[in-house]
Motif scaffolding. Structure first.
Motif: not given
Length: 807
Positions: A352-363, A381-392
């Motif tokens: 199984l795979y799942a994505c989570t959403y803590i809040d608007w600006w949260g990681v 993925p690490s912040s470096g892999t996705i070039n930051g904006n980990t809140w997306v």
């Protein structure tokens, strides 16, 4: 020329007398709010019949009230203004003499409203004293704005002058009145006395959620359109294809992949009638998936690829699983963050795979489980892999054949932020342990909303964005714009693939669109069943094909060693097993694109139980269903209710379970009430009870002759008397048309019924008590108390006692 301008908490009025070359602010009598009051939005209108007369509809907060600030009038081209309505001054608490036209109440007695979202004003070009105000409701004045009435409330759709809620524009064209609102376009040819919808052919439906059926339900679609309720397409049942079902504010839309008569919306689990003259049924779905208007914050119903009644949903911070088609759910795992996108591997349901959403600006995070959700590993993925904006947030897709091959699309809550050029889509071939960026420049300045993998292809991917659709495959590893036939700009809510017809569907903010797939899918065999563990009580298994399969040249070849039949060429065979053991199942599917075979070893387990008895389960006088009992209600059109029972000669006062079948006319439909595992619920009995002795079978027959009497009968399954599969418990709504109105009772011995009929408002209000002993050598004795009240309704409470049984 007139204009208004918002500045801080006030709105200003400006006038030009030189065609807009310059403007002068006009202030005499114009409202000026002072904090904490506010007057931040105003609509103005002029009539051709009196061009010097200007009206202003002002909204805001003043004098303890919010919504309508005031209606103002100028008869000197805005040089000076007079307060017209409502009450004695700006704002104020709503009252019969100070109505608030911005609220939901058609008498104007509620505070607030959506005055910063929906607001419009128009004046009759032939009559400067007739005003049309649009907010949540439409209001009309015929005396120059001094008094107003609401012709039809937002919920009064039965009225001739009704328009939908949340009005954004009203325009006069002679005697015609046109209204644009959240429900579309409404037209009146008689100055507003009557309105009709004028929007057929306009692709403007804004789907906030979207779902479609599987093989048999490929043309069943459902989606929430928020303020406009939920739209349903059931093949060609409805005029013009679609019908608006349920109330407003709906988001969700899901259709069962095998039961094409079942669809889930915000308002419940529907049973589709297939007849536009017959209402659809509605039953409970115990836990709805998370739903939000925010991109990336919603979850879904992810169906198990091998169990037809099992599915996962993200509800709150937890992943939940149902194994009874939504009647109940068990928590699988609590992430302590809202669960959004979830996927069950098509080839390995333990992954199984799942994505989570803590809040608007949260990681935002991504997780993987390889043991059906018991344990999880973070694979974000690490912040470096996705070039930051980990809140997306993320949306995820999984390969049909490899549970470790997955794709991630980044789905921003904004339509123009952040700049994620070059870092949009990622792929992993090791379950998220490492990621490869598969973005290219063709996706620059695109903000994805969802991703879909076309099963049966070599990495075929579709990405829906806030503007268009893009496609990529491993054979052609470059993203290409794939929006031929779509509007120039369209928000993709959800992409779904219809393998039977070889099409992809796009639920959008401008209706639903479909197109032939870019490439054909090779068949991928898979199957599901209604259960994997069987017993002598229920030895049959209903199988379903769940393959990736085209409708062109398709065929099925099943192998059921140990089952009857042992093979089948049907799509959904029913197989009966007679001997305890484990059994493999094999399915080979073929279509115009090839052949695929899948075998699942030990897929069916025929359990062999022994236990000591007796055991007693008592459902008498219980307000809720006893723990472990469940109702199998396939069509969902009727359900059990708990009712109070008064004392009489046949029993004491208490409660009973009741089902009303009188108005139900579908022959052959079956409800089954399962008693469950009795031993584990009764104090003093530790042994497990054989499934063969856990259920009852009661059958209700309706005889439409002799005063339309109704007969309650118990019947022993003849298979049990032959030593075969045992008692089934169901309420069978079939009509008996025998000469005496009764079906044969088989070889079981029945004691006579005692029936008392009395007039209590309904023609046949009666109480029945039934006792029955089985023929010698059989394994069950039970006593039932049945309460029947009302025309054609039956209520019962059950007390079971099991005698010794050995197979």
């Amino acid at each position: 020329m007139y204009a208004v301008k918002q500045t801080g908490v006030v709105t200003q009025f400006w006038r030009s007398t030189n065609s807009g070359v310059s403007f002068t602010q006009m202030t005499t009598g114009w409202p000026v709010a002072a904090a904490p009051d506010e007057q931040e939005r105003t609509e103005i209108a002029v009539s051709a019949a009196a061009p010097n007369t200007v009206y202003a509809l002002c909204t805001g907060v003043a004098d303890g009230g919010s919504g309508l600030y005031g209606v103002y009038k100028s008869i000197d081209s805005g040089t000076s203004w007079t307060f017209q309505c409502c009450g004695t001054g700006p704002g104020g608490v709503p009252s019969p003499t100070n109505i608030n036209m911005m609220g939901w109440d058609d008498l104007g007695q509620d505070d607030g409203g959506q005055y910063y979202y929906d607001l419009t004003l128009a004046v009759d070009p032939a009559n400067a004293n007739k005003l049309q105000v649009g907010a949540v409701n439409r209001w009309v004045s015929t005396d120059g704005g001094i008094t107003f009435t609401c012709p039809a409330k937002w919920s009064h759709s039965y009225k001739a002058d009704y328009v939908h809620a949340d009005n954004h524009d009203i325009r006069y064209y002679g005697s015609e009145v046109w209204v644009a609102n959240d429900g579309g376009i409404f037209y009146s040819s008689d100055g507003g006395a009557t309105f009709n919808r004028r929007m057929f052919g306009i692709a403007g439906t804004d789907f906030w959620g979207f779902g479609a059926g599987g093989w048999t339900g490929s043309n069943v679609m459902l989606g929430g359109t928020y303020h406009n309720g939920t739209l349903l397409k059931d093949n060609n049942v409805y005029i013009n294809g679609w019908v608006c079902t349920d109330g407003g504010d709906g988001i969700r839309g899901f259709v069962h992949p095998q039961y094409d008569r079942r669809a889930l919306s915000d308002y419940g689990y529907k049973t589709l009638s297939g007849d536009r003259n017959v209402n659809n049924g509605n039953s409970n779905w115990a836990r709805q998936p998370n739903a939000s208007y925010i991109t990336g914050e919603s979850s879904e119903v992810a169906w198990h690829p091998n169990l037809v009644n099992s599915a996962y949903v993200g509800n709150g911070n937890s992943l939940w699983r149902t194994d009874d088609n939504g009647a109940s759910f068990a928590e699988v795992y609590n992430f302590n963050e809202k669960v959004t996108s979830i996927e069950v591997s098509f080839s390995d349901p333990n992954t199984l795979y799942a994505c989570t959403y803590i809040d608007w600006w949260g990681v935002k995070k991504v997780w993987r489980s390889t043991n059906a959700g018991a344990n999880w590993t973070e694979i974000t993925p690490s912040s470096g892999t996705i070039n930051g904006n980990t809140w997306v947030p993320y949306d995820i897709a999984v390969s049909a054949t490899d549970p470790q091959t997955i794709w991630l699309a980044r789905t921003s809550q904004y339509g123009d932020y952040p700049n994620i050029n070059g870092y949009v889509v990622f792929k992993s071939i090791n379950g998220g342990t490492s990621w490869t960026n598969i973005t290219d420049a063709n996706l620059n300045n695109e903000w994805p909303s969802n991703i879909a993998h076309q099963l049966g292809t070599n990495g075929g991917l579709y990405i829906g964005t806030r503007r268009a659709v893009y496609f990529r495959s491993d054979a052609a590893p470059a993203w290409t714009l794939w929006n031929s036939g779509l509007p120039a700009r369209i928000y993709s809510t959800r992409l779904l693939i219809n393998y039977r017809d070889g099409k992809i569907r796009n639920g959008t903010d401008r209706s639903v669109w479909e197109s032939p797939l870019e490439i054909a899918s090779a068949p991928v065999a898979n199957f599901c069943a209604d259960k994997r563990t069987i017993t002598c009580l229920a030895p049959s298994v209903q199988f379903y094909d769940s393959s990736v399969l085209s409708g062109n040249g398709n065929s099925w070849s099943w192998s059921f060693p140990g089952g009857s039949p042992s093979s089948s060429t049907g799509r959904s065979p029913l197989v009966v097993y007679s001997t305890p053991g484990t059994y493999d199942v094999t399915l080979t599917v073929t279509d115009a694109n090839g052949t695929s075979t899948k075998t699942i070893t030990a897929f069916i387990n025929y359990a062999n139980f022994t236990a000591s008895t007796p055991v007693i389960a008592n459902a008498e006088d219980q307000l809720i269903t006893p723990s472990g009992w469940r109702l199998d209600n396939p069509d969902g059109l009727d359900s059990w209710t708990n009712v109070a029972v008064t004392a009489d000669a046949n029993g004491v006062a208490g409660r009973a379970w009741r089902i009303d079948y009188y108005y139900y006319n579908a022959l052959g439909q079956v409800d089954r009430l399962f008693a469950g595992d009795l031993a584990r619920r009764k104090r003093g009995y530790a042994a497990a009870i054989p499934p063969c002795v856990q259920t009852l079978w009661c059958q209700l027959h309706r005889r439409p002759t002799r005063g339309d009497q109704h007969h309650l009968r118990e019947q022993l399954d003849p298979a049990l008397l032959r030593g075969g599969p045992g008692l089934r418990d169901h309420h069978d709504r079939r009509q008996s048309m025998g000469t005496n109105g009764r079906e044969p009772m088989g070889t079981a011995r029945h004691r006579p019924e005692r029936v008392r009929r009395t007039k209590r408002g309904d023609p046949f209000h009666r109480h029945l008590r039934l006792r029955r002993s089985l023929v010698p050598g059989q394994h069950q004795h039970r006593e039932q108390r049945c309460e029947a009240g009302g025309e054609g309704s039956v209520g019962w409470s059950l007390r079971q006692q099991h005698a010794a049984h050995a197979r």
